[in-house]
Every structure is written in C-alpha cells, then in structure tokens.
Scaffold this motif. Structure first.
Motif, PDB file in Angstrom:
ATOM      1  N   VAL A 763       0.847  -1.185   0.000  1.00  0.00           N
ATOM      2  CA  VAL A 763       0.000   0.000   0.000  1.00  0.00           C
ATOM      3  C   VAL A 763       0.887   1.241   0.000  1.00  0.00           C
ATOM      4  CG1 VAL A 763      -1.755   1.310   1.248  1.00  0.00           C
ATOM      5  CG2 VAL A 763      -1.816  -1.197   1.256  1.00  0.00           C
ATOM      6  N   PRO A 764       0.802   2.092  -1.018  1.00  0.00           N
ATOM      7  CA  PRO A 764       1.585   3.331  -0.998  1.00  0.00           C
ATOM      8  C   PRO A 764       1.141   4.227   0.151  1.00  0.00           C
ATOM      9  CG  PRO A 764       0.793   2.843  -3.210  1.00  0.00           C
ATOM     10  CD  PRO A 764       0.077   1.914  -2.279  1.00  0.00           C
ATOM     11  N   VAL A 765       2.084   4.726   0.911  1.00  0.00           N
ATOM     12  CA  VAL A 765       1.780   5.654   2.003  1.00  0.00           C
ATOM     13  C   VAL A 765       2.233   7.070   1.665  1.00  0.00           C
ATOM     14  CG1 VAL A 765       1.792   3.876   3.787  1.00  0.00           C
ATOM     15  CG2 VAL A 765       3.939   4.985   3.171  1.00  0.00           C
ATOM     16  N   VAL A 766       3.124   7.191   0.679  1.00  0.00           N
ATOM     17  CA  VAL A 766       3.526   8.498   0.157  1.00  0.00           C
ATOM     18  C   VAL A 766       3.538   8.394  -1.357  1.00  0.00           C
ATOM     19  CG1 VAL A 766       5.303  10.278   0.059  1.00  0.00           C
ATOM     20  CG2 VAL A 766       4.945   8.998   2.181  1.00  0.00           C
ATOM     21  N   LYS A 767       2.731   9.232  -2.054  1.00  0.00           N
ATOM     22  CA  LYS A 767       2.676   9.144  -3.504  1.00  0.00           C
ATOM     23  C   LYS A 767       2.196  10.460  -4.086  1.00  0.00           C
ATOM     24  CE  LYS A 767      -2.014   7.277  -4.040  1.00  0.00           C
ATOM     25  NZ  LYS A 767      -2.483   8.299  -5.035  1.00  0.00           N
ATOM     26  N   GLU A 768       2.294  10.564  -5.419  1.00  0.00           N
ATOM     27  CA  GLU A 768       1.769  11.702  -6.148  1.00  0.00           C
ATOM     28  C   GLU A 768       0.446  11.320  -6.813  1.00  0.00           C
ATOM     29  OE1 GLU A 768       3.104  14.782  -6.198  1.00  0.00           O
ATOM     30  OE2 GLU A 768       4.681  14.076  -4.841  1.00  0.00           O
ATOM     31  N   ASP A 769      -0.377  12.345  -7.108  1.00  0.00           N
ATOM     32  CA  ASP A 769      -1.698  12.078  -7.686  1.00  0.00           C
ATOM     33  C   ASP A 769      -1.610  11.369  -9.024  1.00  0.00           C
ATOM     34  OD1 ASP A 769      -2.840  13.250  -5.485  1.00  0.00           O
ATOM     35  OD2 ASP A 769      -3.034  15.233  -6.450  1.00  0.00           O
ATOM     36  N   PHE A 770      -0.561  11.647  -9.795  1.00  0.00           N
ATOM     37  CA  PHE A 770      -0.460  11.076 -11.141  1.00  0.00           C
ATOM     38  C   PHE A 770       0.225   9.707 -11.166  1.00  0.00           C
ATOM     39  CE2 PHE A 770       2.843  14.255 -10.383  1.00  0.00           C
ATOM     40  CZ  PHE A 770       3.988  13.475 -10.455  1.00  0.00           C
ATOM     41  N   ASP A 771       0.683   9.213 -10.007  1.00  0.00           N
ATOM     42  CA  ASP A 771       1.324   7.895  -9.960  1.00  0.00           C
ATOM     43  C   ASP A 771       0.308   6.789 -10.243  1.00  0.00           C
ATOM     44  OD1 ASP A 771       3.763   9.008  -9.348  1.00  0.00           O
ATOM     45  OD2 ASP A 771       3.513   8.767  -7.178  1.00  0.00           O
ATOM     46  N   LYS A 772       0.799   5.670 -10.764  1.00  0.00           N
ATOM     47  CA  LYS A 772      -0.042   4.527 -11.050  1.00  0.00           C
ATOM     48  C   LYS A 772       0.166   3.470  -9.952  1.00  0.00           C
ATOM     49  CE  LYS A 772      -1.449   6.275 -14.944  1.00  0.00           C
ATOM     50  NZ  LYS A 772      -2.840   6.720 -15.128  1.00  0.00           N
ATOM     51  N   VAL A 773      -0.921   3.134  -9.270  1.00  0.00           N
ATOM     52  CA  VAL A 773      -0.845   2.223  -8.120  1.00  0.00           C
ATOM     53  C   VAL A 773      -1.146   0.795  -8.558  1.00  0.00           C
ATOM     54  CG1 VAL A 773      -1.886   1.651  -5.891  1.00  0.00           C
ATOM     55  CG2 VAL A 773      -1.444   4.042  -6.491  1.00  0.00           C
ATOM     56  N   GLN A 774      -0.412  -0.143  -7.976  1.00  0.00           N
ATOM     57  CA  GLN A 774      -0.673  -1.573  -8.176  1.00  0.00           C
ATOM     58  C   GLN A 774      -0.409  -2.272  -6.837  1.00  0.00           C
ATOM     59  OE1 GLN A 774       0.970  -3.669 -11.679  1.00  0.00           O
ATOM     60  NE2 GLN A 774       1.710  -5.236 -10.252  1.00  0.00           N
ATOM     61  N   ASN A 775      -1.476  -2.558  -6.111  1.00  0.00           N
ATOM     62  CA  ASN A 775      -1.326  -3.114  -4.767  1.00  0.00           C
ATOM     63  C   ASN A 775      -0.813  -4.539  -4.771  1.00  0.00           C
ATOM     64  OD1 ASN A 775      -4.198  -1.275  -4.458  1.00  0.00           O
ATOM     65  ND2 ASN A 775      -2.481  -0.813  -3.104  1.00  0.00           N
ATOM     66  N   PHE A 776      -1.333  -5.362  -5.654  1.00  0.00           N
ATOM     67  CA  PHE A 776      -0.989  -6.784  -5.646  1.00  0.00           C
ATOM     68  C   PHE A 776       0.009  -7.080  -6.756  1.00  0.00           C
ATOM     69  CE2 PHE A 776      -1.879 -11.158  -7.116  1.00  0.00           C
ATOM     70  CZ  PHE A 776      -1.502 -11.842  -5.979  1.00  0.00           C
ATOM     71  N   ARG A 777       1.041  -7.826  -6.406  1.00  0.00           N
ATOM     72  CA  ARG A 777       2.046  -8.220  -7.396  1.00  0.00           C
ATOM     73  C   ARG A 777       2.374  -9.691  -7.211  1.00  0.00           C
ATOM     74  NH1 ARG A 777       5.729  -6.033 -10.825  1.00  0.00           N
ATOM     75  NH2 ARG A 777       7.681  -7.146 -11.121  1.00  0.00           N
ATOM     76  N   PHE A 778       2.277 -10.433  -8.300  1.00  0.00           N
ATOM     77  CA  PHE A 778       2.568 -11.872  -8.299  1.00  0.00           C
ATOM     78  C   PHE A 778       3.574 -12.110  -9.413  1.00  0.00           C
ATOM     79  CE2 PHE A 778       0.819 -16.105 -10.025  1.00  0.00           C
ATOM     80  CZ  PHE A 778       1.841 -16.816  -9.435  1.00  0.00           C
ATOM     81  N   SER A 779       4.758 -12.570  -9.058  1.00  0.00           N
ATOM     82  CA  SER A 779       5.787 -12.691 -10.075  1.00  0.00           C
ATOM     83  C   SER A 779       6.737 -13.819  -9.762  1.00  0.00           C
ATOM     84  CB  SER A 779       6.580 -11.383 -10.195  1.00  0.00           C
ATOM     85  OG  SER A 779       7.226 -11.106  -8.964  1.00  0.00           O
ATOM     86  N   MET A 780       7.411 -14.287 -10.788  1.00  0.00           N
ATOM     87  CA  MET A 780       8.488 -15.256 -10.637  1.00  0.00           C
ATOM     88  C   MET A 780       9.775 -14.494 -10.834  1.00  0.00           C
ATOM     89  SD  MET A 780       9.322 -18.726 -12.753  1.00  0.00           S
ATOM     90  CE  MET A 780      10.748 -19.726 -12.302  1.00  0.00           C
TER      91      MET A 780
END
Length: 784
Positions: A763-780
C-alpha cells in the motif's frame, strides 16, 4: 632316468587320486593329497568348447606344456576360466602327459528386455545392467544386475521394488532374458526428528539438510528420497552449519533410520551434541619461513577477536595467507591453524602457523566416477596441474569450486603416494547428477496483460562440457510476448573467462495507444577478480519499434493518426524503428551464503554504459544496487535485509529518448505499477534521468506450514524517487522534481520447484496524484 621316474610318480599320484574334483560353484582343486614335486604335462586337450573356441580356453590357462605346474596353477586357471563368464562348469584333470580341460558353456543371451517398468525407462535400465545381448548367460551376473536395478529404484524413492527374471530358450544355446519389475509404491519419509538440539529448533535444522519430509510436491523435487550417502552428506552439512555458528565442539552422535513396512515410510532421527558456543579470542600469525613476516600477513585474516567463531572464516583466512605466501615465491609453505580454547570465557584463540612444508609435487590428477562430465571440465577447476608444487589449500579451493558447479551429487578429493617420495597423486572422485531443467513460471500484472506465463528449458552442463544453454518463451493473455536464448562458455579459450551471448525479442502493448517491439542481442565476457568479485564487459545492439495500436497504414508505414497521444510518443512512432548500440561494464561483489535463499552476505553490482557507437541513442549511464542479508534470529530463522539502489544518465548528444531514461516501479518500488512513478505527460511515462531506491525487509517461515514446502512470509517497506527529464518535445511534463514515494506491505515467498515465486501486497503511504498504483504483485523473480 631319475627325472623320468619323478615325473611318472607325480602323474601316478594325481591319477590314483581321481584327477581333479570340480563343483558347479566355480572352484576346482587338484585332488592329490600332495604333489611333492611339480608336475609337467606335454599337451593340453580342451573338451566342450564349441562356441568359445579351444584357443580362447587355452589362453586363460596358466599351465603350459613342458613347464612344471602345481595345485596353485590349476586353481588360478579355473578361476580365470570362470571369470570369463562363458562357462557354467570347469573341470581340469591329468591323463598321462595330457592336461584335460572339460568345460560346459553358458548359454548366449539373444535379447535382454524389461517388463513392468514405468518410472525408469528401458534405455536407462540398460545402462545399469551388465548382462548384454550376445554375451554369456551367468547366474551370478544376473543376480548382480537385479541388485543394480533395485539400487536404481531406491535412488528415486522406491525401495520396495521387486525384480525377478524369466529365461526363454529361443534356439539351441540361446535364450531371451527378461527382467520383470514390480515397481511398488514410493518409499516416503514420514518424519525427520532432531534430538539434543537446544540452540536451533527442528525447523531451522531441517532447512540445513537436503533430505526432506514427503509433501505434495515431493514427486517434483525428489528430496524425500532416503539414501545412506545422502544422509552422511546431511550430517556433514549439520557439522559445517554448527561450526560456522560458533559451536566448535558439535557432534552428530547418531543417525537412526527406521522403515515402517506397513506404510512404506521412513522415520529419521538425528541425535546431536551441540556443545558450547565460542567466540574468537586472540588472533595472530606466526611464521617460521625465512623472509615471511607473520605480522605483515595479519591484515589478510578474516577472523576477529570477539566475533562468533566460524570455521568458514578460519578456512578463508588460511587460503588468503597461503595465496599471498605462495605468490611471494614460497610454493611449499603451508598454513596450519592452532586453536587455544578457553573454557572459562568460551573463546578460541587462533594462531595461524606458516611453516615450510614437505617438498611435494603433483604427479598426476586422477579423475574417477564421471560418466557424463568430461575430464577437462573437472581439471580446469584446479589452480595446479601435473608437475606443480602440491598445496592443500589449493585442493580445498578446487573442491569448493567443483561442488558449486552443481554438476555432481558428491565430490571427494584425496591423495595417494606417487612413484617417488616427493610425488603425490591427487584422486578426484565425483558422481554426476542431472543438470537439465524444465520450468514453468507465472506472474500477474494488474492493469496490464493480467496472467503471464513463461516456459524455459536449460542445461548447465551441455554435453558434459560445462556449457550453459537456456531457451525461454513467455507471454501474457493479451499481447505481451518474450523470446530469449542464452549460451555461456565458462572457460573461453581455456581461460577462466565466461563468454556468451543472449538473443531476445519482446513485444508489449504499454497501453491502448501503441505497441512496442524490441529485438536484439548481447555479447558478454565475465572474468573473476577474486573468489567473490567479478567483472563483465558486454556489447548490446537492439532495434526498437513503436507502432500506434500495433497497426500499419496502407503505405506500409506505422499508423500515427491519434492526436491525443503525448508528443514524445508520436515522435517515437514517426521515427520508428530506433536502434541502440551500447557498450557496458559491470562489477559484481557476491558473498551470499545461498543464492536462492540467502541468510547472510552481500550482493552488490555497479554498471556503467555508453551508447553512441552508432545507433540513435547517445548517453552515458551509471547505476548500481547493493543488498545486505543478516540472520536476526537463528532459532526463529528470522532473516533481515537492507537494500539501496541509484542511477543517473546524461545525454552525450542533443537529448535523450524516452527509452534512454530510467523507468522504475513494480519490483523496485512495490505498491506501484511498472513505470508507475516519475515524469509523465498526458498520463504517459517518460522516465527520468535520476533515481534512488531503498528497502528493508524481514522474512520468516510460516508457522502453520511444513518447513519442507519452502514457503516463507515477509514484511517490507520500500521508498524511492525518479526525477529529472531530458526528452525533447515534452512541454507540460509533471513529476520532474525529487518527490519521494514510499510503501508498506507483506508478502509470501515460495521457493517452488519452478523457481522462486513472490506474492506481494503493498500500500503506498507516500505518492503523487499522477502515480499509477498496483497493490498486488505476483511474479516469478529472484531478489537480484
């Protein structure tokens, strides 16, 4: 006449005692009570040798016409004939002046087949058995083959396999042989118990050994296969673990294995005596070699007073001193650590003694047991060769290198006396293991392609030459596609230079406006500086193509009709294709104890690149990252890590292109999309000229799950920034200032049979309005 009388008397004694008595068990003895004097025969008569031939029989007899012989010669002749495997019975007798050899021939094998086998294919089983078509049928050889087949099945966890044989006559003197196999069920490991451990829990010790309890994925990992040699290796791994964590008195008292026949499961109990934990006491270096000052060598020592005792640090110190002394012109000098235990304050003082060892030379390096890996692949890991001065530290270093290759299940190096008192034979015993792998990886991108898959095939010991080859294909459910091929020769031109190349093609749809294609290749050479430091030089050439909506117009040119697209991206499409020609140099420092799941050590990399030798990019770029791991609690297996990264790029021409600048997010700054932060224009990411990132993480085994599943939880905090912009035609850009972003999250790390998988929620706690948020990440992905 006396000589003739003695001959007749000897022959008569043999004849009167019924000649030779033979048994089907494979032994014949001269039946005379005693042959007081050696007998002599004039000729040899062979009976019963139809297929083998008379000459073949005579060639295996030590008795010759006109030469004296004794009972020992007859015994030896019988043994040799049986050893050929062609005979089921051998009889030797004396008749007058003739030695009569009567043999019964074994039947010939017409065909060898395997029935009932599914887990091990025919071609592999043929490699285990020694009974071969057109060879003799031998009961003893067949029994040995049955034992070998059972050993092969035990190695894959099927200890209750049953093997019988069927023999079918197909012609006179010829038979077909069938090995009938009942594979049974897999023999599992129900539990592994540790007794006597108090400093470390069972879960922590279970992570040290290779043998694992059976679980739902054991059919892939095969780590639940019991093997006595493997258990001995696990005992040694426990010793090294304790020795490296201060327990210099540690002992494995016993390793008991019990098989529950009803459930076909093993229970393993390992009883240990941990002893006391020690710290280093006084450290010094003393030398008896003239011209070598011990005080000058103390700075090479990695052991420090007050630190926890570690046998690994002692070994590293010995090797560093040995290398320095040897390079100074003392090849026979040896380094021996002398420990001084203080039981009152639990310290061990270490004095490194440098003295003149015995003058000994390597006569030869003898390699045994390698059925696949070629001899030269093993020899090149030694820093010595035939004729060089023998040095034990060099041998120890070669052993670690061979083990680190991953080509062998076991490596053992010993010495044997040579042809002279100052000659030593180095004997290397290895056991090859499979080195190929097929893996399937998965990832998930929110707002992108969704589910992404990758399949790869790799071989790290190609044709036994030690070469690495990897082919990978991946893609998303929508339009992303990746294709990669890599090849590495670890000893280029006979030097310790890892030379190779990579070919790649990537196709992605960054958003609904344009499609991006990248095709290219890299040529690279890596050279070790020390055991922990390496440098790489590479050259990369690639072509980048941007098209609107992935479509071309009727004229064959990219379609560029969408005026809502940001100006820099319109320029990219109109100027497509673009070309980059990049030369780069990297330095990597790696002291990690385990690349897959590190608990201690540092991994640091620094890279600088120059683009401009042809192509459309002109820039100089530097970037790097360092990550430090430390075990916070051995008992809880709690591992902490800190990492930091930074990069900067400057144009060496007019301006930078969008693809020249840095893009971060995703794995660098969890909680944000890939390319989710930094300068943007009309929502399109432009990248930045400078970035900084930092991260803190702690991971731990999940308490409710079996440790053997290799699933760990984590908590983390990420922070970073991406700023600056040097792209032309970019009026109205936002996010060029040095605004920090930060996120908090938790994750699950699974060291799966397919590779390390991460499931993160941030969860971003510091960000800019134009940033793109992605809470969940699943990767190898790996951490590096």
């Amino acid at each position: 006449m006396k000589a003739g009388s003695r001959f007749l008397n000897a022959v008569s004694a043999v004849a009167l005692s019924a000649g030779v008595v033979s048994s089907g068990a494979g032994m014949a003895v001269l039946a005379s009570a005693a042959v007081a004097e050696a007998a002599v025969i004039q000729r040899i008569e062979v009976r019963g040798a139809q297929r083998v031939g008379v000459d073949a029989v005579r060639s295996n007899i030590t008795i010759k016409p006109g030469q004296s012989f004794s009972n020992a010669d007859i015994d030896e002749s019988v043994k040799r004939l049986y050893a050929t495997g062609f005979f089921s019975d051998v009889r030797i007798s004396v008749s007058g002046g003739t030695l009569v050899v009567s043999v019964s021939e074994n039947q010939l094998i017409n065909q060898v087949v395997f029935n009932g086998n599914r887990k091990i294919k025919d071609d592999k089983l043929r490699g285990f058995v020694q009974t071969q078509p057109m060879g003799p049928y031998s009961e003893s050889l067949v029994s040995a083959d049955i034992a070998r087949i059972k050993e092969a099945y035990a190695a894959i966890g099927r200890s209750d396999v049953e093997v019988t044989t069927q023999v079918v006559t197909v012609a006179e003197g010829r038979v077909n042989l069938a090995f009938v196999i009942n594979e049974g069920d897999r023999t599992k490991i129900d539990k592994i118990t540790f007794v006597g451990n108090s400093a470390y829990g069972d879960t922590r010790l279970a992570s040290v050994i290779q043998t694992k309890r059976s679980n739902m994925l054991s059919f892939l990992t095969r780590k639940d296969v019991y093997n006595e040699d493997k258990l001995r290796a696990d005992e040694e791994a426990l010793r090294q673990f304790y020795y490296n964590h201060g327990y210099a008195d540690f002992r494995v008292i016993s390793s008991d294995v019990a098989l529950d026949a009803s459930g076909n499961e093993y229970a393993i109990t390992i009883t240990v005596d941990e002893g006391q934990r020690y710290k280093f006491g006084n450290i010094s270096v003393e030398s008896t070699v003239e011209g070598v000052d011990g005080a000058d060598l103390e700075r090479l020592v990695e052991t420090r007073a007050g630190n926890t005792y570690s046998a690994r640090d002692v070994q590293k110190s010995m090797e560093a001193i040995s290398r320095r002394v040897s390079s100074a012109g003392y090849p026979f000098a040896r380094v021996v650590p002398r420990g001084d235990r203080n039981f009152e304050n639990n310290t061990i003082g270490v004095t490194y003694m440098v003295d003149q060892g015995e003058r000994a030379y390597v006569e030869r390096i003898e390699i045994r047991g390698n059925t696949r890996t070629r001899d030269y692949v093993i020899r090149r890991e030694f820093d010595i060769s035939e004729g060089d001065a023998f040095n034990q530290e060099t041998i120890s270093r070669a052993k670690r290198r061979l083990e680190a290759l991953g080509y062998f299940t076991s490596v053992n190096i010993s010495t044997a006396p040579g042809s002279a008192s100052d000659r030593v034979v180095v004997v290397v015993d290895v056991v090859d293991q499979p080195t190929g792998a097929f893996s399937v990886g998965a990832g998930y991108s929110v707002g992108g392609d969704g589910l992404m898959l990758e399949a790869s095939v790799e071989e790290k010991n190609f044709l036994g030459r030690g070469q690495f080859i990897r082919v990978a294909v991946g893609g998303g459910l929508q339009s992303s596609r990746t294709y990669n091929f890599s090849f590495t020769e670890p000893y280029f031109l006979g030097y310790r230079l890892a030379a190779g190349f990579d070919l790649f093609r990537n196709e992605t749809s960054s958003n609904s406006d344009y499609k991006y294609e990248e095709t290219g290749g890299t040529v690279r050479v890596t050279a070790p500086i020390t055991e922990e430091l390496a440098t790489t030089v590479r050259y990369t050439y690639k072509e980048l193509k941007y098209t609107e909506d992935g479509a071309y117009g009727a004229d064959g040119l990219p379609y560029t009709g969408d005026d809502s697209m940001s100006a820099p991206y319109i320029d990219l499409i109109e100027g497509s294709p673009w070309r980059q020609s990049i030369i780069g140099h990297s330095v990597v420092y790696n002291t990690l104890d385990d690349r897959t799941m590190p608990r201690e050590g540092i991994y640091a990399s620094f890279t600088h690149e120059y683009a401009g030798i042809g192509g459309d990019s002109e820039y100089y770029k530097v970037y790097g990252r360092v990550r430090y791991f430390q075990t916070l609690s051995d008992e809880l297996d709690l591992v902490g890590s800190l990492s930091a990264g930074a990069g900067h790029v400057v144009s060496t021409g007019d301006n930078l292109n969008v693809f020249d600048q840095f893009q971060i997010g995703g794995k660098d700054l969890r909680g944000f999309e890939t390319n989710g932060i930094g300068p943007r224009l009309n929502g399109d990411p432009l990248g930045g000229t400078t970035y900084f990132t930092a991260s803190a993480e702690v991971n731990f085994p999940l308490p409710a799950l079996p440790q053997d599943l290799n699933i760990r939880g984590s908590f983390f905090a990420d922070a970073g920034t991406l700023y600056g912009n040097d792209v032309s035609n970019s009026a109205g850009v936002v996010g060029t200032d040095m605004s920090m972003r930060a996120s908090l999250g938790a994750g699950i790390l699974w060291l799966s049979p397919f590779g390390p998988l991460r499931f993160d929620y941030a969860v971003p706690v510091v960000k800019e309005d134009f940033d793109k948020v992605q809470n969940f990440r699943f990767s190898m992905a790996s951490s590096f």
